[in-house]
Each structure stands twice: as C-alpha cells, then as structure tokens.
Motif scaffolding. Structure first.
Motif, PDB file in Angstrom:
ATOM      1  N   TYR A 295       0.800  -1.230   0.000  1.00 34.59           N
ATOM      2  CA  TYR A 295       0.000   0.000   0.000  1.00 34.59           C
ATOM      3  C   TYR A 295       0.833   1.280   0.000  1.00 34.59           C
ATOM      4  O   TYR A 295       0.305   2.355   0.274  1.00 34.59           O
ATOM      5  N   ALA A 296       2.107   1.160  -0.323  1.00 34.45           N
ATOM      6  CA  ALA A 296       2.960   2.350  -0.356  1.00 34.45           C
ATOM      7  C   ALA A 296       2.385   3.392  -1.319  1.00 34.45           C
ATOM      8  O   ALA A 296       2.070   3.092  -2.474  1.00 34.45           O
ATOM      9  N   GLY A 297       2.237   4.629  -0.830  1.00 31.12           N
ATOM     10  CA  GLY A 297       1.762   5.717  -1.677  1.00 31.12           C
ATOM     11  C   GLY A 297       0.257   5.817  -1.809  1.00 31.12           C
ATOM     12  O   GLY A 297      -0.253   6.736  -2.479  1.00 31.12           O
ATOM     13  N   LEU A 298      -0.493   4.878  -1.206  1.00 26.57           N
ATOM     14  CA  LEU A 298      -1.951   4.909  -1.299  1.00 26.57           C
ATOM     15  C   LEU A 298      -2.556   5.546  -0.049  1.00 26.57           C
ATOM     16  O   LEU A 298      -2.065   5.355   1.061  1.00 26.57           O
ATOM     17  N   ILE A 303      -7.222   2.634  -0.248  1.00 26.57           N
ATOM     18  CA  ILE A 303      -7.058   1.258   0.224  1.00 26.57           C
ATOM     19  C   ILE A 303      -8.416   0.633   0.526  1.00 26.57           C
ATOM     20  O   ILE A 303      -8.693  -0.514   0.161  1.00 26.57           O
ATOM     21  N   ASP A 304      -9.290   1.394   1.199  1.00 24.76           N
ATOM     22  CA  ASP A 304     -10.627   0.879   1.526  1.00 24.76           C
ATOM     23  C   ASP A 304     -11.401   0.522   0.255  1.00 24.76           C
ATOM     24  O   ASP A 304     -12.041  -0.534   0.183  1.00 24.76           O
ATOM     25  N   ALA A 305     -11.333   1.412  -0.754  1.00 21.93           N
ATOM     26  CA  ALA A 305     -12.058   1.166  -2.005  1.00 21.93           C
ATOM     27  C   ALA A 305     -11.484  -0.046  -2.737  1.00 21.93           C
ATOM     28  O   ALA A 305     -12.227  -0.876  -3.284  1.00 21.93           O
ATOM     29  N   PHE A 306     -10.158  -0.161  -2.719  1.00 25.49           N
ATOM     30  CA  PHE A 306      -9.487  -1.293  -3.375  1.00 25.49           C
ATOM     31  C   PHE A 306      -9.904  -2.610  -2.738  1.00 25.49           C
ATOM     32  O   PHE A 306     -10.268  -3.570  -3.433  1.00 25.49           O
ATOM     33  N   GLU A 307      -9.873  -2.672  -1.408  1.00 23.22           N
ATOM     34  CA  GLU A 307     -10.202  -3.916  -0.728  1.00 23.22           C
ATOM     35  C   GLU A 307     -11.679  -4.256  -0.881  1.00 23.22           C
ATOM     36  O   GLU A 307     -12.042  -5.444  -0.990  1.00 23.22           O
ATOM     37  N   ALA A 308     -12.538  -3.240  -0.898  1.00 21.43           N
ATOM     38  CA  ALA A 308     -13.968  -3.491  -1.108  1.00 21.43           C
ATOM     39  C   ALA A 308     -14.217  -4.055  -2.507  1.00 21.43           C
ATOM     40  O   ALA A 308     -15.029  -4.972  -2.695  1.00 21.43           O
ATOM     41  N   THR A 309     -13.491  -3.535  -3.489  1.00 20.41           N
ATOM     42  CA  THR A 309     -13.635  -4.030  -4.861  1.00 20.41           C
ATOM     43  C   THR A 309     -13.139  -5.469  -4.973  1.00 20.41           C
ATOM     44  O   THR A 309     -13.779  -6.311  -5.611  1.00 20.41           O
ATOM     45  N   LEU A 310     -12.001  -5.758  -4.350  1.00 22.48           N
ATOM     46  CA  LEU A 310     -11.476  -7.128  -4.369  1.00 22.48           C
ATOM     47  C   LEU A 310     -12.464  -8.100  -3.719  1.00 22.48           C
ATOM     48  O   LEU A 310     -12.649  -9.220  -4.200  1.00 22.48           O
ATOM     49  N   ALA A 311     -13.101  -7.665  -2.632  1.00 24.48           N
ATOM     50  CA  ALA A 311     -14.071  -8.528  -1.957  1.00 24.48           C
ATOM     51  C   ALA A 311     -15.246  -8.848  -2.878  1.00 24.48           C
ATOM     52  O   ALA A 311     -15.744  -9.976  -2.907  1.00 24.48           O
TER      53      ALA A 311
END
Length: 321
Positions: A295-298, A303-311
C-alpha cells in the motif's frame, strides 16, 4: 502427423516470413495460452495456462528456449493432482492456441505433450515463489513440467472485421459493454510478484523453515486453533490431498500436531505448537512489512475502495465456482 506450418487459405503466401516472425513475437509477449485436452468422454477440455515463453514474467527462462524458434517448443507446469495431468497422462494429444484477441490473429499447435522427467531440466524451469503452488519445491512429485514440441502449426491471419448487419445497427456489442480490461492479468501478476517478494522478506528475516504456502496454513490456524482438516481446507482454499501432505511436513517440523477430538475421537483436529507461537511474532513483523509494501503511496480511502472491490470480485468468482 507431419511437422508442417499450414497457412490459412486467406493468408497471403508472400507474408509467410513476416507472419512467422510475428508469431514468435506473440509467443514471447502473451502471458497465457489455451490448452485443450481430452476428458474421459472424449470431449475437449480447455483452460488458460501461464506461458513460460512470456519474457516480461519469465526473463530467466529465455536461455531455456534458445534454439527452439523453429520447433516452437512450449513448456508449462502443473500439479500431479490436477485434472489436466491425469488427462494428458492417459492421452497426450493436445491443442494449444496462442492469440492476441484484440487483433484477431494467433497460432494453433497440435501435438503430444510429454512429462519432463529430467531433474536438472525441472530445476531450470523452477521459478522463485512457486513454493505457493508446489510446497515441496522442485524435487517434489507434485511439481510436474510438461513439454510440447508441436507436430502441426497453423498460422491464423488478421481478418477484416465483419460488417454489422442492418438489423443490429444501433445495438450494443459485448466489447462496448465490457471493454478490454487487465484486471485478471494484474491480479495474476500481483499474486506472483507478491509471492516472490514475501519469500525474499522471510529469508532476509532468517525465517526459512516455512515457505509462503505453509505460512498460509499457519495464518489460517491463527484465526482459530484446533480445527478439523475439512475446515482448514475451506479456510485455505487448498485441496485436501495437497493440504494433507503439507500438514505432514509441518508436523515433522514441529509446527502443528494432530490429535483426536475429545467430543468425537474419530475426528482429528489440527493444533499449533509452542514452536509456532514463538515463530508467529517474527512472521507478523514480516507481514507488516509486506502490507506496507503493498500500500505504499496509497491513501486510506484508496485502500478501503481497493479492498472493497477485491471482496466483490472474490464473491463473483466464488459464485461462479
């Protein structure tokens, strides 16, 4: 079957040399190819396979293919427990198709797939991070290298795009609704590279007893200890046969024990040991470094949006499996 290259009837014979050069370029630039084998009822069974000629992902394997431009040798790996291994062991005949779908041209191979038994060659093919797929390493029986030297090769041209029939004018196409995306490729690449980086971090921290795949089992046990192997298989998404052999090694190394369930002595529970409890603290330090690398630079909201999308993607895939 003759060792020939057949040109599609639409193909301009004058372009043969250039087309062959294009196809070799395609072999080196596509991450995957499509392998078709024959199932038990004689029907084609097709799946995508990582292409070990893909230079960006496997630069270290380039010398292995030196001298094979003419025969276009192809290599891939699989587990001995896989369906494709069982099918090819029974009937080695197969088809491989490599293509650039957005340009509508590709290369089709027919031939027989052989199992590579030479251990030195198997170790040349082995790549860092593959422990997550083959926990026993390059000498394990579950790690299988397969090779095809095509007996038949067909170059398919770049046809003109078909005209839209008047009745379909104004309707949307699949490509308009779902334009070309690289999510699957990026996820595969992240998975592969993260395995390599994490394995290196573990080595740097002096944690070499367990590989990332075994660490995945221990992580699942950290979420709840003393569980049956069926539940552990669900948590790790590993086949029971693969999980059993990995647990054998973990038990031999002193990280887990098997013991009867007090409530039902026919059922065996998997428990952690004191050795694992000491090892866990060191492993969690490396895991924290790995998360920081991810998550460097995020920003937090990214990060929350990325993990929600992956889920959500995971839910889609689980529903389709």
């Amino acid at each position: 079957m003759a060792d020939i290259i057949e040109l599609d009837p639409q193909c301009d014979p004058a372009a043969v040399t250039q087309l062959l050069a294009d196809m070799l370029g395609l072999l080196r630039s596509e991450m995957a190819f499509y392998l078709s084998t024959l199932d038990d009822e004689g029907y084609p069974d097709t799946r995508a396979i990582l292409n070990l000629r893909y230079v960006k992902m496997y630069p270290g394997l380039v010398p292995l293919f030196a001298g094979h431009d003419h025969d276009m040798m192809l290599l891939f790996t699989t587990n001995a427990s896989s369906t494709k291994f069982r099918q090819l062991e029974k009937d080695p005949r197969a088809s491989i198709y490599v293509c650039r779908s957005n340009e509508f041209h590709g290369l089709r191979f027919l031939g027989e797939v052989e199992i590579v038994r030479d251990q030195a060659f198997r170790e040349q093919v082995w790549q860092p991070g593959w422990e997550q797929y083959y926990p026993g390493g390059p000498r394990s029986e579950d790690y299988v290298v397969m090779r095809m030297v095509p007996a038949y090769r067909q170059v398919l041209p770049r046809p003109a795009l078909p005209r839209v029939a008047p009745a379909l004018a104004g309707s949307r196409t699949v490509s308009e609704d779902f334009p070309a995306r690289q999510g699957g490729f990026l996820l595969a690449k992240v998975h592969q590279l993260s395995g390599r980086v994490f394995a290196r971090m573990l080595r740097e921290a002096g944690i070499e007893e367990l590989n990332p795949a075994q660490g995945r089992i221990m992580f699942a046990l950290w979420q709840g200890d003393g569980i049956p192997i069926s539940e552990l298989a669900t948590r790790t998404q590993l086949e029971k046969s693969t999980l059993t052999s990995m647990l054998d090694r973990l038990e031999a190394a002193g990280f887990v024990i098997r013991e009867p369930d007090p409530a039902d002595r026919r059922r065996i529970l998997i428990r952690r040991t004191e050795k694992d409890r000491a090892w866990r603290a060191r492993h969690e330090e490396v895991s924290a470094r790995m998360i920081a690398c991810y998550y460097a630079g995020l920003k937090e909201d990214e990060i929350d949006a990325f993990e929600a999308t992956l889920a959500r993607i995971l839910e889609n895939l689980m529903a389709a499996s």
